[in-house]
Enzyme design. Structure first.
Site, PDB file in Angstrom:
ATOM      1  N   HIS A 135      34.428 -89.826  77.794  1.00  0.00           N
ATOM      2  CA  HIS A 135      34.487 -89.362  79.180  1.00  0.00           C
ATOM      3  C   HIS A 135      35.952 -89.201  79.576  1.00  0.00           C
ATOM      4  CE1 HIS A 135      34.143 -89.328  83.575  1.00  0.00           C
ATOM      5  NE2 HIS A 135      32.878 -88.983  83.396  1.00  0.00           N
ATOM      6  N   GLU A 137      37.614 -89.623  82.263  1.00  0.00           N
ATOM      7  CA  GLU A 137      38.212 -90.728  83.005  1.00  0.00           C
ATOM      8  C   GLU A 137      38.607 -91.868  82.070  1.00  0.00           C
ATOM      9  OE1 GLU A 137      37.029 -94.122  86.251  1.00  0.00           O
ATOM     10  OE2 GLU A 137      36.000 -92.191  86.421  1.00  0.00           O
ATOM     11  N   THR A 175      34.847 -95.524  87.011  1.00  0.00           N
ATOM     12  CA  THR A 175      34.437 -95.645  88.417  1.00  0.00           C
ATOM     13  C   THR A 175      33.016 -95.156  88.691  1.00  0.00           C
ATOM     14  OG1 THR A 175      35.328 -93.456  88.985  1.00  0.00           O
ATOM     15  CG2 THR A 175      36.813 -95.359  89.196  1.00  0.00           C
ATOM     16  N   CYS A 205      33.436 -96.995  92.159  1.00  0.00           N
ATOM     17  CA  CYS A 205      33.844 -96.471  93.466  1.00  0.00           C
ATOM     18  C   CYS A 205      32.738 -96.627  94.499  1.00  0.00           C
ATOM     19  CB  CYS A 205      34.303 -95.024  93.321  1.00  0.00           C
ATOM     20  SG  CYS A 205      33.035 -93.777  93.550  1.00  0.00           S
ATOM     21  N   ASN A 235      27.974 -89.912  87.153  1.00  0.00           N
ATOM     22  CA  ASN A 235      27.302 -90.559  88.294  1.00  0.00           C
ATOM     23  C   ASN A 235      25.965 -89.908  88.604  1.00  0.00           C
ATOM     24  OD1 ASN A 235      27.576 -88.869  91.052  1.00  0.00           O
ATOM     25  ND2 ASN A 235      29.385 -88.469  89.809  1.00  0.00           N
ATOM     26  N   SER A 278      29.674 -84.982  93.032  1.00  0.00           N
ATOM     27  CA  SER A 278      30.439 -83.740  92.884  1.00  0.00           C
ATOM     28  C   SER A 278      29.606 -82.507  93.237  1.00  0.00           C
ATOM     29  CB  SER A 278      30.978 -83.619  91.448  1.00  0.00           C
ATOM     30  OG  SER A 278      29.950 -83.815  90.502  1.00  0.00           O
TER      31      SER A 278
END
Length: 338
Positions: A135, A137, A175, A205, A235, A278
């Site tokens: 990923h 991130e 996150t 997050c 997510n 998103s």
């Protein structure tokens, strides 16, 4: 059967989750590309997908954004935007070497994890980064201190961890993970490493947690939960898993309303609808229209949190926007004097 009972049995409704859709970090990243296009003109290059959503990416492409995988694909001296997921320090160095105007749209909550990684590495800690291999991130965070960071990809991976000093080890996380799965991974790590330290503040997050929480609230009442989001959105994928784990009879991920199968709705009376962090809300509204056309016209919004957080645009973009505004004001003043 009474008429009331029959009506109750045939009643079709939608439970619409709130919060859903854009989080502050995504909103900032998308605005960054939009404002860069206005300020500098097309094309603007974007390293990786600015956010993990097919519709957002295709919309920005139509506006003049060009998405690339690496800085090497960006012409020397051009403008490049780094995605919301964050990048390793070497990516910034590559941009400087190619004289690129780099605008960093990394979500501030991801930047916080980067700061934590650098700080713990400076104190010579082993850092266990909980996240999904590959990923963006995770790649960016690991790049902050590669000699100190090892990836823990889920609870099973916790059994394979080795550290130099069990008294100097800390965990950080991607996150956008499932809160429950992350806590299970941490619990397993702590059984092996009782002195394992936690990050100074929660790494998962607020938006990820809030979207998972409201899905948990509605899932048990739902025959099916439809999550709007792309398959490469961590997510969004997690929301489907959370819905099923929390009692929904089925869960599905779609980019667009047209992807909804009528078979999913057979025998259903309650459909849950939410979207990843998103996803623009227009896509959710199209899903509601699609469901209404199939008898699911009653929509109840279920709210568990009120999100008001906003992030300012990247400082390098704000600086150039301010300079451009000052130049316009000066030109206007000179024209007036002339």
């Amino acid at each position: 059967m009474t008429e009331a009972q029959a009506t109750s049995q045939t009643r079709k409704r939608v439970l619409l989750a709130k919060p859903r859709g854009y989080c502050a970090g995504v909103d900032r990243a998308v605005q960054t590309v939009q404002e860069a296009l206005k300020l500098y003109g097309a094309p603007i290059y974007v390293r990786k997908q600015i956010v993990h959503n097919k519709h957002v990416v295709s919309t920005l492409e139509r506006d003049g954004a060009i998405f690339v995988e690496e800085n090497e694909e960006v012409p020397e001296g051009a403008t490049v935007v780094f995605s919301a997921h964050g990048v390793a320090p070497e990516v910034h160095e590559q941009a400087r070497a190619r004289s690129l105007r780099a605008i960093d749209a990394t979500c501030p909550l991801v930047t916080k994890v980067h700061h934590e990684a650098r700080r713990f590495a400076a104190d010579d800690y082993d850092i266990l980064l909980i996240g999904h291999e590959g990923h963006e991130e995770v790649v960016g965070t690991a790049g902050e201190a590669p000699a100190h960071i090892q990836l823990v990809d889920g609870p099973e991976d916790a059994e394979r961890v080795t550290v130099r000093d069990p008294s100097k080890v800390v965990w950080l996380s991607q996150t956008t993970l499932s809160v429950d799965e992350t806590m299970e991974t941490v619990a397993r790590l702590k059984r092996r490493l009782p002195l394992l330290q936690s990050p100074p503040s929660d790494d998962i997050c607020y938006a990820t947690q809030n979207r998972q929480h409201v899905v948990k609230e509605i899932a048990a009442e739902c025959d099916v939960v439809i999550v709007v989001g792309s398959r490469n959105s961590s997510n969004s994928v997690r929301l489907v898993e959370v819905a099923v784990d929390a009692g929904a009879r089925g869960g599905h991920l779609v980019d667009y309303a047209s992807e909804i199968s009528d078979d999913w709705l057979v025998g259903a009376s309650t459909v849950g609808v939410t979207s990843g962090a998103s996803v623009p809300d227009e896509l959710v509204m199209e899903v509601l229209d699609h469901l209404a056309a199939r008898g699911f016209g009653e929509v109840t919004e279920v709210t568990t949190a009120d999100e008001r957080l906003t992030f300012s645009l990247p400082q390098e973009l704000r600086r150039d926007m301010k300079a451009a505004a000052a130049a316009r004001a000066e030109q206007t003043a000179l024209a007036g004097n002339g």
